[in-house]
Design an enzyme around this catalytic site. Structure first.
Site: not given
Ligand SMILES: CNc1ncnc2c1ncn2[C@@H]1O[C@H](COP(=O)(O)O)[C@@H](O)[C@H]1O
Ligand SMILES: [Zn+2]
Length: 362
Positions: A97, A196, A226
Site C-alpha cells: 500500500t 502508480g 505495463e
C-alpha cells in the site's frame, strides 16, 4: 473453482485499496453521498463499470482514495482484505500500500501505516501472523498443520507488508516512504514497491530512494513494462529488482535481461486483460515464461477493482493454458521461493503445501 479455492496459495502482488470489497466501496460512496461530499449518482457508474482502460483504472483509484483515506476506513479495509484472502486459503500475503499524507485530517504517512497495523491486529475471524520478531510467528509455527483447506478449522495467514511509492511522488516523498519502511521492519514491512500510473513520472525520480532502500536491506519490486517504455524497462532491469510486476510490453532484449538476471515476474492475468495491457490470454507472456520455467507467480493486483480473487486467477490460468491440478499445485508452491520473508516462513509454507496434497487429491 472449488478446487482452486482449496488450493493453498501465496499472494505477492495485491494493492490494499485495489483489493477493497465491492460492497464496502459502495457503502462508503453512499455514506459520503449522504454527507454531500460526493454525488453518489455520479460515482455509481464509475464503480459498477466492468471494462476499464488503464486510464480509467487510475481515475477510479482517485475516487477510491477519496472514499478510503481516513484512519478508520484504512483500518477497516485492511481487516477485510486480509479476511477475504484468508477465506480463500491464501496462506501467505504480501500486501502493498502507498502511505498517504492528508493534512486536512491530520494524516501522515506514518499514521496511515499505523491504521494499517491496527487493521491487521483487528482481524479476529482468522489467525494472522504478521510480525517476524514477535510471538505471532512462533505461535503460528507451533500450531501446524494450518489451512488444511475445507476441514472447517480456523484459517491462518502470514501477512507481510510492502510500502508503495506512487509514480506521482517526488524523490523526497519517495525517500520518506523508504525511511518509514525501515522504521517499520519489526512490524513486518519487508520492502518497497514502485507503482502508480505508468505514464506518469520518470525513473530517475525514484532511483535514489530505491537505491537507499536496497542499501539498507529492503527488498524491491517494480511495476515494469505495463506500458511501452523501452528505456525505462531496460533501466529498471539494470537495477536488478528482486521481482517485477506485469512485464507486458517487453521486447526481445528485455526478456533476455530478465532471464539473465532470473528476476521473478508477478503475473496478474485479469488485470492485464481488463486494462488491455495484453490483448488476450492467447498471447499472454505467461505461456512463454511458464514453458521456459522462468520464475513466475500468479497474483490478483486489485481483486476488488477487477472483481477477481486469487483462486479465480488460478482457474483462469488453468483453462487458458491447459494446466492440470498437479501443475497448478506446483505453480502455487513455487511461489514460496519468491517471497520476501525469511527461510523460517518458507519452511512453514512448504509444510503447509505438503500437508495439503492429500486433501487436494494429488
Ligand atoms: C492496474 N495496474 C496498476 N498499475 C500500477 N499501479 C497500480 C495498479 N493497480 C494499483 N496500483 C497502485 O496501487 C494504488 C492503490 O492501492 P494503495 O492506495 O496503494 O493501497 C493505486 O493508486 C496505484 O498507485
Ligand atoms: Zn500492481
Amino acid at each position: 473453482m472449488e478446487w482452486c479455492v482449496s488450493l493453498p496459495k501465496v499472494e505477492l502482488h495485491a494493492h490494499l485499496n485495489g483489493s477493497i470489497r465491492g460492497s464496502t466501496l459502495f457503502e462508503l460512496a453512499r455514506v459520503l453521498g449522504e454527507k454531500g461530499v460526493i454525488v453518489f449518482s455520479d460515482v455509481e457508474h464509475v464503480i459498477l463499470k466492468n471494462d476499464r482502460s488503464l486510464t480509467e483504472v487510475f481515475k477510479l483509484f482517485d475516487l477510491i482514495h477519496i472514499l478510503t483515506t481516513d484512519h478508520t476506513t484504512v483500518k477497516r479495509i485492511t481487516q477485510e482484505v486480509i479476511e477475504d484472502f484468508a477465506s480463500e486459503n491464501v496462506v501467505y500475503l504480501e500486501l502493498r500500500t502507498t502511505p498517504k499524507r492528508n493534512d486536512s485530517i491530520g494524516m501522515t504517512k506514518r499514521s496511515y501505516m499505523e491504521a494499517v497495523m491496527e487493521g491487521l491486529r483487528a482481524v479476529s475471524t482468522v489467525d494472522v501472523a504478521f510480525a517476524p520478531h514477535n510471538v505471532d510467528a512462533g505461535s503460528l509455527r507451533e500450531s501446524l498443520p494450518i489451512n488444511d483447506a475445507c476441514d472447517g478449522k480456523r484459517k491462518k495467514i502470514y501477512v507481510r507488508l510492502l510500502l508503495s511509492i506512487d509514480r506521482r511522488e517526488s524523490t523526497a516523498a519517495a525517500m520518506e516512504t523508504v525511511k518509514l519502511a525501515l522504521e517499520m521492519r519489526d512490524l513486518g514491512v519487508l520492502g518497497i514497491d514502485l507503482s502508480g500510473n505508468p505514464v506518469v513520472g520518470e525513473w530517475m525520480t525514484y532511483l535514489p530512494a530505491l537505491e537507499f532502500a536496497r542499501e539498507h536491506g529492503l527488498y524491491v519490486t517494480l511495476h515494469c513494462g505495463e506500458v511501452p517504455n523501452p528505456k525505462e524497462i531496460q533501466a529498471m532491469l539494470d537495477f536488478i529488482p528482486q521481482r517485477v510486476g506485469h512485464a507486458c510490453y517487453f521486447e526481445e532484449d528485455d526478456w533476455k535481461k530478465l532471464k539473465h538476471y532470473n528476476i521473478p515476474v508477478e503475473i496478474c492475468l485479469t488485470s492485464n486483460i481488463v486494462t488491455a495491457s495484453v490483448s488476450s490470454l492467447d498471447v499472454h507472456h505467461f505461456a512463454d515464461l511458464y514453458n521456459a520455467k522462468h520464475p513466475i507467480v500468479l497474483c490478483t493486483d486489485d481483486a476488488g477493482v477487477f472483481s477477481t480473487s486469487l483462486s479465480n486467477e488460478y482457474k483462469v490460468a488453468a483453462s487458458a493454458f491447459g494446466l492440470g491440478k498437479r501443475e497448478m499445485f506446483q505453480l502455487a508452491k513455487n511461489a514460496i521461493e519468491f517471497i520476501f520473508a525469511d527461510d523460517g516462513v518458507k519452511q512453514d509454507l512448504r509444510k503447509i503445501f505438503d500437508l495439503a496434497t492429500k486433501k487436494l487429491d494429488l
